[in-house]
Design a protein around this motif. Structure first.
Motif, mmCIF file in Angstrom:
data_model
loop_
_atom_site.group_PDB
_atom_site.id
_atom_site.type_symbol
_atom_site.label_atom_id
_atom_site.label_comp_id
_atom_site.label_asym_id
_atom_site.label_seq_id
_atom_site.Cartn_x
_atom_site.Cartn_y
_atom_site.Cartn_z
ATOM 1 N N HIS A 299 50.816 -27.934 52.466
ATOM 2 C CA HIS A 299 49.410 -27.601 52.212
ATOM 3 C C HIS A 299 49.318 -26.434 51.243
ATOM 4 O O HIS A 299 49.915 -25.384 51.470
ATOM 5 C CB HIS A 299 48.721 -27.232 53.532
ATOM 6 N N THR A 300 48.616 -26.637 50.150
ATOM 7 C CA THR A 300 48.153 -25.563 49.289
ATOM 8 C C THR A 300 46.642 -25.717 49.226
ATOM 9 O O THR A 300 46.121 -26.814 49.487
ATOM 10 C CB THR A 300 48.756 -25.640 47.877
ATOM 11 N N PRO A 301 45.907 -24.660 48.925
ATOM 12 C CA PRO A 301 44.445 -24.772 48.943
ATOM 13 C C PRO A 301 43.945 -25.968 48.125
ATOM 14 O O PRO A 301 44.244 -26.097 46.942
ATOM 15 C CB PRO A 301 43.987 -23.440 48.337
ATOM 16 N N GLY A 302 43.205 -26.834 48.787
ATOM 17 C CA GLY A 302 42.629 -27.998 48.131
ATOM 18 C C GLY A 302 43.509 -29.217 48.086
ATOM 19 O O GLY A 302 43.071 -30.281 47.617
ATOM 20 N N LEU A 303 44.737 -29.127 48.565
ATOM 21 C CA LEU A 303 45.653 -30.269 48.490
ATOM 22 C C LEU A 303 46.620 -30.278 49.664
ATOM 23 O O LEU A 303 47.262 -29.271 49.969
ATOM 24 C CB LEU A 303 46.455 -30.226 47.187
ATOM 25 N N ILE A 304 46.727 -31.436 50.296
ATOM 26 C CA ILE A 304 47.692 -31.668 51.374
ATOM 27 C C ILE A 304 48.536 -32.874 50.978
ATOM 28 O O ILE A 304 48.000 -33.874 50.484
ATOM 29 C CB ILE A 304 46.984 -31.947 52.710
ATOM 30 N N THR A 305 49.846 -32.786 51.186
ATOM 31 C CA THR A 305 50.712 -33.932 50.937
ATOM 32 C C THR A 305 51.505 -34.257 52.197
ATOM 33 O O THR A 305 51.861 -33.371 52.974
ATOM 34 C CB THR A 305 51.693 -33.669 49.780
ATOM 35 N N ALA A 306 51.774 -35.545 52.372
ATOM 36 C CA ALA A 306 52.549 -36.027 53.514
ATOM 37 C C ALA A 306 53.565 -37.044 53.009
ATOM 38 O O ALA A 306 53.232 -37.903 52.189
ATOM 39 C CB ALA A 306 51.640 -36.679 54.551
ATOM 40 N N THR A 307 54.800 -36.932 53.478
ATOM 41 C CA THR A 307 55.831 -37.909 53.150
ATOM 42 C C THR A 307 56.499 -38.374 54.429
ATOM 43 O O THR A 307 56.751 -37.578 55.340
ATOM 44 C CB THR A 307 56.895 -37.323 52.194
ATOM 45 N N LEU A 308 56.806 -39.665 54.484
ATOM 46 C CA LEU A 308 57.426 -40.222 55.683
ATOM 47 C C LEU A 308 58.251 -41.444 55.329
ATOM 48 O O LEU A 308 57.783 -42.343 54.625
ATOM 49 C CB LEU A 308 56.357 -40.617 56.704
ATOM 50 N N ASN A 309 59.506 -41.467 55.796
ATOM 51 C CA ASN A 309 60.299 -42.691 55.767
ATOM 52 C C ASN A 309 59.898 -43.540 56.972
ATOM 53 O O ASN A 309 60.084 -43.125 58.120
ATOM 54 C CB ASN A 309 61.794 -42.357 55.835
ATOM 55 N N VAL A 310 59.333 -44.701 56.709
ATOM 56 C CA VAL A 310 58.909 -45.611 57.778
ATOM 57 C C VAL A 310 60.019 -46.635 57.966
ATOM 58 O O VAL A 310 60.194 -47.537 57.147
ATOM 59 C CB VAL A 310 57.574 -46.296 57.426
ATOM 60 N N ILE A 311 60.783 -46.478 59.044
ATOM 61 C CA ILE A 311 61.936 -47.320 59.282
ATOM 62 C C ILE A 311 61.605 -48.368 60.336
ATOM 63 O O ILE A 311 61.171 -48.027 61.446
ATOM 64 C CB ILE A 311 63.148 -46.475 59.719
ATOM 65 N N VAL A 312 61.760 -49.636 59.984
ATOM 66 C CA VAL A 312 61.318 -50.738 60.836
ATOM 67 C C VAL A 312 62.463 -51.699 61.098
ATOM 68 O O VAL A 312 63.490 -51.691 60.410
ATOM 69 C CB VAL A 312 60.139 -51.493 60.193
ATOM 70 N N ASN A 313 62.280 -52.543 62.080
ATOM 71 C CA ASN A 313 63.213 -53.625 62.373
ATOM 72 C C ASN A 313 62.660 -54.878 61.714
ATOM 73 O O ASN A 313 61.728 -55.498 62.193
ATOM 74 C CB ASN A 313 63.324 -53.822 63.894
ATOM 75 N N ARG A 314 63.251 -55.248 60.576
ATOM 76 C CA ARG A 314 62.750 -56.389 59.823
ATOM 77 C C ARG A 314 63.172 -57.709 60.444
ATOM 78 O O ARG A 314 62.590 -58.747 60.155
ATOM 79 C CB ARG A 314 63.224 -56.302 58.372
#
Length: 315
Positions: A299-314
């Motif tokens: 988080h910086t003023p005016g901006l939020i970032t989110a990152t995530l590895n979404v690991i699934v059972n294909r």
């Protein structure tokens, strides 16, 4: 013979251009080489799902299964999420297409041996549910609503195949706006826990804070949204569903949660949330117990970032 070759070349060029337009529309035009991703031994362990199952409705089907033990993005030490509150200025540009993103942005992203599944919830709305509805295949899902810019980046990985990226999967997210309202449905009161039906028919044509992207060759999608407000009875969250080949079998149904202190600081520091930033119930801030899916946050003023590895059972 020269004329036939020229015609064939023009036909091929037309096919390429048509395909380019289709891919651009779907947010999946590829411009970079595939990423090579590997998981540690802990990252490919499979087991029984301990999360809730996805709800019915809207054309998506059953959920995937997986374990819920949280690990770092490269395997090893237990970790659910990391958060950073910065003091620098915020950018204003929107999310670029997945293939234009460097996969290294996920090096410190939170991940799990299998991303924890969760219930779908009552405010799901399929892209094809309403005739002549707007196309939800888009990266910017703000629709002019006020709120702190929120960029979400996901990398979809196959936990049963050495965490190889999963391309061409539909990744759909939805969440409430800064005031705690979901688009498409009437009769909501963010100050009171929701007690309505799980399956609901949409009441209006609002579609803010909803969007679908097609994962690129690196398994990546990106969205530009706004930080969700809080509402009574549920911790702050973002819904996520991934499915492959447009089928009715889901790769995963889950919800993403955030550190309570991180959310509280955002509400207290960002002007669009000031009116609702006092006396927020703890139940609207604290993530659920266990191993919920929690992205790495900044988080910086005016901006939020989110990152995530979404690991699934294909499988």
């Amino acid at each position: 013979m020269g004329e036939r070759k020229g015609a064939a070349a023009r036909d091929l060029l037309g096919w390429v251009l048509d395909r380019r337009q289709i891919l651009i529309k779907l947010g999946a035009f590829a411009v970079t080489a595939p990423a090579i991703v590997s998981c540690g031994e802990d990252d490919v362990a499979a087991g029984n799902d301990t999360g809730g199952s996805g709800g019915a409705g809207g054309g998506f089907g059953s959920t995937s299964t997986g374990t819920t033990s949280s690990t770092g993005a490269t395997g090893g030490a237990t970790s659910t999420s990391s958060t950073t509150v910065g003091t620098g200025g915020a950018g204003g540009a929107g999310v670029e297409g997945g293939d234009s993103l460097d996969p290294s942005i996920f090096d410190d992203a939170a991940s799990c041996s299998m991303t924890t599944t969760d219930i779908e919830g009552p405010f799901f709305l399929d892209d094809n549910e309403i005739p002549d509805d707007i196309n939800l295949f888009r990266s910017d899902i703000r629709d002019g609503h006020p709120g702190c810019e929120f960029r979400l980046y996901f990398r979809l990985l196959d936990g049963q195949n050495d965490c190889e990226p999963i391309p061409d999967a539909e990744v759909y997210i939805w969440h409430c706006d800064a005031e705690g309202y979901y688009s498409g449905f009437d009769n909501q009161d963010p100050s009171t826990p929701y007690a309505g039906p799980i399956e609901r028919t949409p009441d209006n044509l609002d579609r803010f804070c909803r969007g679908v992207q097609l994962s690129d060759r690196n398994g990546i999608v990106g969205f530009t949204s706004l930080w969700p407000g809080w509402y009574a009875g549920r911790p702050v969250h973002v819904h996520l569903v991934a499915r492959i080949n447009g089928s009715t079998t889901r790769l995963i149904t889950t919800q993403l949660y955030f550190d309570a202190d991180f959310s509280a600081k955002v509400y207290a520091s960002e002007p669009e949330y000031a009116a609702r930033s006092t006396n927020i119930p703890a139940s609207s801030l604290n993530p659920p117990r266990g191993n919920p899916a929690m992205p790495t946050m900044k988080h910086t003023p005016g901006l939020i970032t989110a990152t995530l590895n979404v690991i699934v059972n294909r499988a």
